[in-house]
Design an enzyme around this catalytic site. Structure first.
Site, PDB file in Angstrom:
ATOM      1  N   CYS A  38      50.712  18.794  42.863  1.00  0.00           N
ATOM      2  CA  CYS A  38      49.802  19.772  43.452  1.00  0.00           C
ATOM      3  C   CYS A  38      49.875  21.106  42.695  1.00  0.00           C
ATOM      4  O   CYS A  38      50.933  21.503  42.204  1.00  0.00           O
ATOM      5  CB  CYS A  38      50.171  19.978  44.922  1.00  0.00           C
ATOM      6  SG  CYS A  38      49.150  21.190  45.784  1.00  0.00           S
ATOM      7  N   SER A  40      49.876  23.944  43.917  1.00  0.00           N
ATOM      8  CA  SER A  40      50.797  24.873  44.587  1.00  0.00           C
ATOM      9  C   SER A  40      52.175  24.820  43.942  1.00  0.00           C
ATOM     10  O   SER A  40      52.836  25.851  43.766  1.00  0.00           O
ATOM     11  CB  SER A  40      50.900  24.538  46.079  1.00  0.00           C
ATOM     12  OG  SER A  40      49.640  24.673  46.709  1.00  0.00           O
ATOM     13  N   HIS A  43      52.157  26.794  40.737  1.00  0.00           N
ATOM     14  CA  HIS A  43      52.260  28.244  40.908  1.00  0.00           C
ATOM     15  C   HIS A  43      53.717  28.701  40.880  1.00  0.00           C
ATOM     16  O   HIS A  43      54.033  29.771  40.353  1.00  0.00           O
ATOM     17  CB  HIS A  43      51.607  28.672  42.226  1.00  0.00           C
ATOM     18  CG  HIS A  43      50.116  28.555  42.228  1.00  0.00           C
ATOM     19  ND1 HIS A  43      49.361  28.692  41.093  1.00  0.00           N
ATOM     20  CD2 HIS A  43      49.230  28.311  43.240  1.00  0.00           C
ATOM     21  CE1 HIS A  43      48.079  28.547  41.397  1.00  0.00           C
ATOM     22  NE2 HIS A  43      47.977  28.318  42.691  1.00  0.00           N
ATOM     23  N   HIS A  59      55.952  18.729  47.329  1.00  0.00           N
ATOM     24  CA  HIS A  59      55.765  18.901  48.766  1.00  0.00           C
ATOM     25  C   HIS A  59      54.696  17.975  49.358  1.00  0.00           C
ATOM     26  O   HIS A  59      54.396  18.076  50.546  1.00  0.00           O
ATOM     27  CB  HIS A  59      55.366  20.355  49.071  1.00  0.00           C
ATOM     28  CG  HIS A  59      54.047  20.740  48.480  1.00  0.00           C
ATOM     29  ND1 HIS A  59      53.919  21.162  47.177  1.00  0.00           N
ATOM     30  CD2 HIS A  59      52.809  20.718  49.000  1.00  0.00           C
ATOM     31  CE1 HIS A  59      52.642  21.405  46.921  1.00  0.00           C
ATOM     32  NE2 HIS A  59      51.951  21.132  48.010  1.00  0.00           N
ATOM     33  N   CYS A 162      49.397  17.175  51.793  1.00  0.00           N
ATOM     34  CA  CYS A 162      48.919  18.517  51.437  1.00  0.00           C
ATOM     35  C   CYS A 162      47.424  18.527  51.168  1.00  0.00           C
ATOM     36  O   CYS A 162      46.657  19.093  51.925  1.00  0.00           O
ATOM     37  CB  CYS A 162      49.677  19.062  50.230  1.00  0.00           C
ATOM     38  SG  CYS A 162      49.127  20.721  49.736  1.00  0.00           S
TER      39      CYS A 162
END
Length: 360
Positions: A38, A40, A43, A59, A162
């Site tokens: 992902c 995220s 990042h 996650h 997610c």
């Protein structure tokens, strides 16, 4: 166990032998079967968002329960589960008012003075987002996972943790799309495609998907988009307003860039709502002009799709098993943990939809 460890931002992850503790009260040990890659996570890997190091990212995962600690009531050994980063305590203001995804109560973490859940030799590993899923096992609070139907393939189930929970949740929970309303989705990665698919399930009228990559636009059409446009076109907002005859009722931003959020506001009709899902750089802001406010436009965040994941994820599984939710098309590649850095490189290029790390 083998795990992909991040020692500092802007460096490759390293496969290491990590020790996982035994479950304490309310904890669940899960054998990881699949983890989505992902943006995220990227990042944190690229240093856009801070984190303590060393850490194990990941996650968006699914697996099988191997052991449970005392007082665990929600899952049993052998259950197939999907994990979710928005672990909830069940007792705070947010939880008791039905906003589980906003809970940040410390009780879902290990108590102070307890052994760390994850250790690299004599060094504690900072668990990322309550999960740290790029590892052969996860040790999590029982309220960070939910049991699912065992007929659900675990590599597809991982996406529910997610991308799909966030994208579909934006449609079902945050925007509460009514049949016949128009929806514009900005960005056709995993989250955006899930939002497109959910908008079709919700009975939206026109579903307009924006993305600069032609292949992603084609995939959006397969998942339910009635119209697709190049997000980089200078006139894209005007085209959306024309197609929707005055602007859309709902715009969902699924990229995490200020320009995308601005586009989501521009394409709204009077009284429309823009929901921003992407993780924008922390220093950025998004707003409404005076005329937007006078037109009754609304702007809101949609962290994790405003999910109540113990309820939402089993429903999404049911949608998949009934053929309503297409997860197969979203997965672009399955790869082993050893290729995690290749998966992040692919994510940086922005051309693929979703890569999934699978464990043998």
């Amino acid at each position: 166990m083998k795990a992909a460890v991040l020692f500092e931002a802007k460096t490759p992850l390293v496969i290491e032998d990590v020790t996982v503790a035994k479950p304490l009260a309310h904890e669940v040990l899960i054998r990881t079967h699949a983890v989505g890659v992902c943006r995220s996570d990227l990042h944190f890997v690229d240093g856009l968002y801070p984190h303590r190091f060393p850490t194990i990212p990941g996650h968006e995962a699914a697996g099988v329960v191997e052991a449970v600690g005392d007082e665990v009531r929600s899952v049993r050994v052998g259950d197939h589960v999907v994990t979710c980063l928005s672990a909830f305590c069940g007792q705070c203001e947010f939880c008791v008012t039905g906003r589980l995804s906003l809970c940040i109560d410390a009780s879902v973490k290990r108590p102070k003075g307890a052994e760390a859940r994850l250790m690299l030799r004599d060094r504690p590993i900072a668990q990322m987002l309550n999960l740290s899923a790029y590892a052969e096992q996860m040790l999590v609070h029982e309220h960070a996972c939910v049991a699912i139907d065992r007929d659900m393939p675990l590599d597809r189930a991982a996406l529910l943790g997610c991308a799909v929970t966030t994208g579909a949740g934006a449609v079902f929970n945050c925007a509460d799309v009514t049949p016949g309303e128009t929806v514009c989705v900005v960005g056709c990665g995993g989250i955006g495609l899930a939002a497109v698919n959910a908008a079709r399930i919700a009975g939206a009228g026109k579903i307009i998907a924006l993305d600069p990559v032609a292949e992603k636009r084609s995939l959006a059409e397969r998942l339910g988009a009635t119209h697709t446009l190049d997000a980089l076109s200078a006139t894209v907002a005007d085209e959306v307003v024309e197609i929707s005859r005055g602007g859309v009722h709902h715009a969902i931003e699924a990229v995490g860039r200020p320009q995308s959020a601005a586009t989501a506001v521009k394409v709204l009709r009077r009284g429309g709502t823009a929901t921003v899902l992407g993780m924008l750089p922390p220093e950025e802001s998004v707003g409404l002009s005076a005329m937007d406010l006078l037109s009754g436009k609304r702007l809101q965040g949609g962290f994790m799709g405003g999910n109540r994941f113990p309820v939402d994820i089993p429903r999404l599984v049911d949608f998949y098993l009934r053929g309503l939710l297409d997860l197969d098309s979203i997965i672009a590649e399955r790869l082993p943990l050893e290729r995690i850095n290749d998966a992040f490189d692919e994510l940086r290029r922005g051309e693929a939809t979703r890569s999934v790390v699978v464990f043998a």
